[in-house]
Scaffold this motif. Structure first.
Motif, mmCIF file in Angstrom:
data_model
loop_
_atom_site.group_PDB
_atom_site.id
_atom_site.type_symbol
_atom_site.label_atom_id
_atom_site.label_comp_id
_atom_site.label_asym_id
_atom_site.label_seq_id
_atom_site.Cartn_x
_atom_site.Cartn_y
_atom_site.Cartn_z
ATOM 1 N N TYR A 43 -36.188 -43.058 13.198
ATOM 2 C CA TYR A 43 -34.975 -42.278 13.190
ATOM 3 C C TYR A 43 -34.135 -42.682 14.376
ATOM 4 C CZ TYR A 43 -31.793 -38.220 14.073
ATOM 5 O OH TYR A 43 -30.780 -37.685 14.333
ATOM 6 N N CYS A 44 -34.703 -42.781 15.603
ATOM 7 C CA CYS A 44 -34.045 -42.855 16.908
ATOM 8 C C CYS A 44 -33.149 -44.096 16.890
ATOM 9 C CB CYS A 44 -34.826 -42.500 17.987
ATOM 10 S SG CYS A 44 -35.487 -40.915 18.119
ATOM 11 N N GLU A 45 -33.956 -45.149 16.265
ATOM 12 C CA GLU A 45 -33.053 -46.412 16.413
ATOM 13 C C GLU A 45 -32.069 -46.339 15.504
ATOM 14 O OE1 GLU A 45 -37.255 -48.763 17.206
ATOM 15 O OE2 GLU A 45 -36.239 -49.281 15.488
ATOM 16 N N ILE A 46 -31.973 -45.816 14.247
ATOM 17 C CA ILE A 46 -30.897 -45.495 13.458
ATOM 18 C C ILE A 46 -30.003 -44.897 13.919
ATOM 19 C CG2 ILE A 46 -30.355 -44.620 11.059
ATOM 20 C CD1 ILE A 46 -33.277 -45.525 10.051
ATOM 21 N N ASN A 47 -30.172 -43.827 14.375
ATOM 22 C CA ASN A 47 -29.220 -42.691 15.179
ATOM 23 C C ASN A 47 -28.384 -43.509 16.364
ATOM 24 O OD1 ASN A 47 -28.046 -40.360 15.346
ATOM 25 N ND2 ASN A 47 -29.252 -39.729 16.955
ATOM 26 N N ARG A 53 -21.906 -47.765 16.821
ATOM 27 C CA ARG A 53 -20.816 -48.006 15.936
ATOM 28 C C ARG A 53 -19.692 -47.175 16.121
ATOM 29 N NH1 ARG A 53 -23.112 -49.104 10.228
ATOM 30 N NH2 ARG A 53 -20.955 -49.485 9.642
ATOM 31 N N PHE A 54 -20.109 -45.919 16.253
ATOM 32 C CA PHE A 54 -19.145 -44.811 16.590
ATOM 33 C C PHE A 54 -18.420 -45.137 17.752
ATOM 34 C CE2 PHE A 54 -17.882 -40.951 18.871
ATOM 35 C CZ PHE A 54 -16.935 -40.318 18.075
ATOM 36 N N ASN A 55 -19.140 -45.478 18.983
ATOM 37 C CA ASN A 55 -18.345 -45.575 20.196
ATOM 38 C C ASN A 55 -17.597 -46.901 20.056
ATOM 39 O OD1 ASN A 55 -19.604 -43.348 21.501
ATOM 40 N ND2 ASN A 55 -21.461 -44.369 22.153
ATOM 41 N N LYS A 61 -17.428 -39.800 13.247
ATOM 42 C CA LYS A 61 -18.364 -39.285 13.576
ATOM 43 C C LYS A 61 -19.120 -38.580 12.541
ATOM 44 C CE LYS A 61 -19.632 -36.544 17.522
ATOM 45 N NZ LYS A 61 -19.090 -35.799 18.801
ATOM 46 N N SER A 62 -18.538 -38.133 11.552
ATOM 47 C CA SER A 62 -19.322 -37.386 10.198
ATOM 48 C C SER A 62 -20.188 -38.613 9.540
ATOM 49 C CB SER A 62 -18.189 -36.936 9.452
ATOM 50 O OG SER A 62 -17.622 -38.064 9.023
ATOM 51 N N GLU A 63 -19.681 -39.776 9.690
ATOM 52 C CA GLU A 63 -20.774 -40.954 9.252
ATOM 53 C C GLU A 63 -22.136 -40.908 9.625
ATOM 54 O OE1 GLU A 63 -18.687 -44.390 7.382
ATOM 55 O OE2 GLU A 63 -17.324 -43.897 8.995
#
Ligand SMILES: [Mg+2]
Length: 233
Positions: A43-47, A53-55, A61-63
């Motif tokens: 989970y942490c790796e995906i998050n 990618r957001f940065n 952000k909603s994605e």
């Protein structure tokens, strides 16, 4: 010297990692899922990769919140709705207001020395509000500014405009921003004209981006109450 401290919340005063771990474990268990370290790490790796990618400006952000559990469940063939699961997780997360060791004592001392303290945090309104209420830090603070409620996030000027308009002190040289993020807290605060102190508990290389840097709460207290600069630290 300073009258006002604008504190970032997560990983500056609040222990986000510990709160996240508890909320994930709880939500996985409530839904009959595994809660071992490998699953949590996935989970942490995906998050983390979604945040990266957001940065970079690749996704909204909603994605991040829509996709993080969806991708996890896809990886493990779990037939649950990731978006719905995220809501359950956030509800649980909002209950965990773990503070970093020494944070409460620091805030109490600063409050008793007459400083006005505020929280400046990027996050979801109900989650951050409940976590802060659970943290035990609330009695020492005059206000909490959460990006979702402000309608803008650190490091944007719009966010700091809102904060500045809603605090008593108007002399920017008497306002110090304290945070662990060199972008959200330090770049944002410095560009706005506030004094900045980087809370660098991880002892990362210091490139001098903030006016001050502290590796622990003892140094942080000294800086905030004495206003000593880098040369005299
Ligand atoms: Mg932070």
């Amino acid at each position: 010297m300073y009258t006002t401290v604008l504190f970032d919340a997560d990983e500056t005063l609040l222990d986000f990692r510990r709160s996240e771990h508890s909320a994930l474990t709880e939500t996985f268990r409530q839904n009959g899922l595994r809660d071992d370290e490998e699953f949590l790490r996935s989970y942490c790796e995906i998050n983390d990769s979604l945040w990266e990618r957001f940065n970079k400006g690749e996704i909204a952000k909603s994605e991040i919140t829509d996709l993080r559990f969806t991708l996890l469940f896809e990886k493990y063939g779990i037939p649950l709705d990731g978006k719905d699961f995220n809501q359950k997780y956030l509800k649980n997360l909002s209950e965990y207001g773990y503070v970093l060791d020494g944070a409460k004592e620091l805030c109490q001392k600063l409050y008793e020395s007459g400083l006005k303290l505020y929280i400046i945090t990027n996050g979801i309104g109900f989650v951050q509000k409940k976590r802060f209420a659970a943290s035990g830090l609330a009695p020492f603070f005059d206000g909490v500014f959460i990006s979702e409620e402000v309608g803008a996030a650190k490091p944007s000027k719009a966010y700091f405009d809102y904060v500045y308009a809603n605090i008593d002190e108007k002399d920017k040289s008497k306002i110090i921003v304290v945070g662990d993020s060199l972008t959200a807290d330090i770049k944002g605060g410095r560009e706005y004209g506030f004094v900045t102190c980087w809370y660098n508990a991880k002892k990362l290389p210091d490139e001098g981006k903030a006016h001050f840097a502290a590796n622990n709460f003892y140094d942080l207290e000294r800086i905030v109450t004495n206003g000593k600069d880098r040369a005299t630290q």
